[in-house]
Motif scaffolding. Structure first.
Motif, PDB file in Angstrom:
ATOM      1  N   ILE A 115      -7.708 -15.158  -5.103  1.00 22.62           N
ATOM      2  CA  ILE A 115      -7.122 -13.841  -5.407  1.00 22.62           C
ATOM      3  C   ILE A 115      -8.101 -12.740  -5.010  1.00 22.62           C
ATOM      4  N   ARG A 116      -7.545 -11.706  -4.398  1.00 21.47           N
ATOM      5  CA  ARG A 116      -8.309 -10.509  -4.067  1.00 21.47           C
ATOM      6  C   ARG A 116      -7.543  -9.283  -4.550  1.00 21.47           C
ATOM      7  N   VAL A 117      -8.248  -8.178  -4.643  1.00 22.14           N
ATOM      8  CA  VAL A 117      -7.644  -6.892  -5.001  1.00 22.14           C
ATOM      9  C   VAL A 117      -7.462  -6.097  -3.718  1.00 22.14           C
ATOM     10  N   LEU A 118      -6.265  -5.589  -3.526  1.00 20.09           N
ATOM     11  CA  LEU A 118      -5.973  -4.670  -2.434  1.00 20.09           C
ATOM     12  C   LEU A 118      -5.899  -3.280  -3.063  1.00 20.09           C
ATOM     13  N   LYS A 119      -6.811  -2.413  -2.644  1.00 18.57           N
ATOM     14  CA  LYS A 119      -6.871  -1.058  -3.193  1.00 18.57           C
ATOM     15  C   LYS A 119      -6.450  -0.070  -2.122  1.00 18.57           C
ATOM     16  N   ILE A 120      -5.479   0.775  -2.454  1.00 19.81           N
ATOM     17  CA  ILE A 120      -5.008   1.818  -1.553  1.00 19.81           C
ATOM     18  C   ILE A 120      -5.468   3.161  -2.112  1.00 19.81           C
ATOM     19  N   ASN A 121      -6.102   3.944  -1.261  1.00 22.84           N
ATOM     20  CA  ASN A 121      -6.502   5.309  -1.608  1.00 22.84           C
ATOM     21  C   ASN A 121      -5.573   6.257  -0.857  1.00 22.84           C
ATOM     22  N   PRO A 122      -4.511   6.733  -1.536  1.00 24.71           N
ATOM     23  CA  PRO A 122      -3.554   7.592  -0.843  1.00 24.71           C
ATOM     24  C   PRO A 122      -4.132   8.963  -0.518  1.00 24.71           C
ATOM     25  N   SER A 123      -3.754   9.476   0.647  1.00 22.26           N
ATOM     26  CA  SER A 123      -4.183  10.813   1.054  1.00 22.26           C
ATOM     27  C   SER A 123      -2.997  11.769   1.186  1.00 22.26           C
ATOM     28  N   PHE A 124      -1.797  11.199   1.289  1.00 24.35           N
ATOM     29  CA  PHE A 124      -0.593  12.010   1.493  1.00 24.35           C
ATOM     30  C   PHE A 124       0.599  11.298   0.872  1.00 24.35           C
ATOM     31  N   ALA A 125       1.512  12.078   0.320  1.00 27.44           N
ATOM     32  CA  ALA A 125       2.738  11.516  -0.253  1.00 27.44           C
ATOM     33  C   ALA A 125       3.913  12.432   0.068  1.00 27.44           C
TER      34      ALA A 125
END
Length: 160
Positions: A115-125
């Motif tokens: 298991i790994r963590v996928l981290k998303i750092n959003p810049s736009f929505a």
């Protein structure tokens, strides 16, 4: 609160409420999407997922970290698109924090070494928040009869 603050709050509210999204990555010259169970962390300005070290999305992200998350509540006519950068982490504490029922379909325990963590750092929505299917159809029908544009709810682009 300002419109920007309200819109940012709305993005996080919708992401949290919808919960599942399509994660889009770049595979060579192709674009690929797959469904994922999201864990929103508004305070961190991050969205997390649990993933497997052997999955192809990890390879895609290593080569092309720009991703898109598309959240959709089609019955409620609510949608959010998040664009940002992704990274794969081997953070065992975060894995335990994120461990929930959807993960049990893929792994036996949070201690599984794959298991790994996928981290998303959003810049736009961008979000679309309509009043719902029935009301939207009524508004479209009324607009068609009067030649006016229907008010289909809120839509905003948000820098994150």
């Amino acid at each position: 609160m300002s419109d920007d603050t309200d819109n940012l709050e709305k993005v996080w509210e919708l992401v949290d409420r919808i919960g599942f999204c399509m994660l889009t990555t770049q595979t060579g010259s192709d674009i690929r999407a797959r469904p994922m169970s999201a864990y929103a962390e508004k305070i961190e300005n991050s969205v997390y997922f649990l993933t497997d070290v052997a999955s192809h999305k990890d390879e895609d992200i290593a080569r092309h970290p720009n991703v898109c998350l598309a959240f959709a509540d089609t019955k409620g006519q609510k949608y959010v698109s998040l664009s940002g950068t992704a990274e794969i982490l081997n953070d065992r504490e975060k894995i335990r924090d994120l461990w929930a029922t959807p993960a049990k379909a893929w792994w036996d325990s949070p201690d599984d070494p794959s298991i790994r963590v996928l981290k998303i750092n959003p810049s736009f929505a961008e979000f679309w928040d309509s009043p719902g299917t029935v009301i939207s159809y009524i508004k479209m029908a009324a607009a068609a009869m009067t030649s006016a544009k229907p008010d289909m709810g809120d839509n905003a682009k948000v820098e994150m």
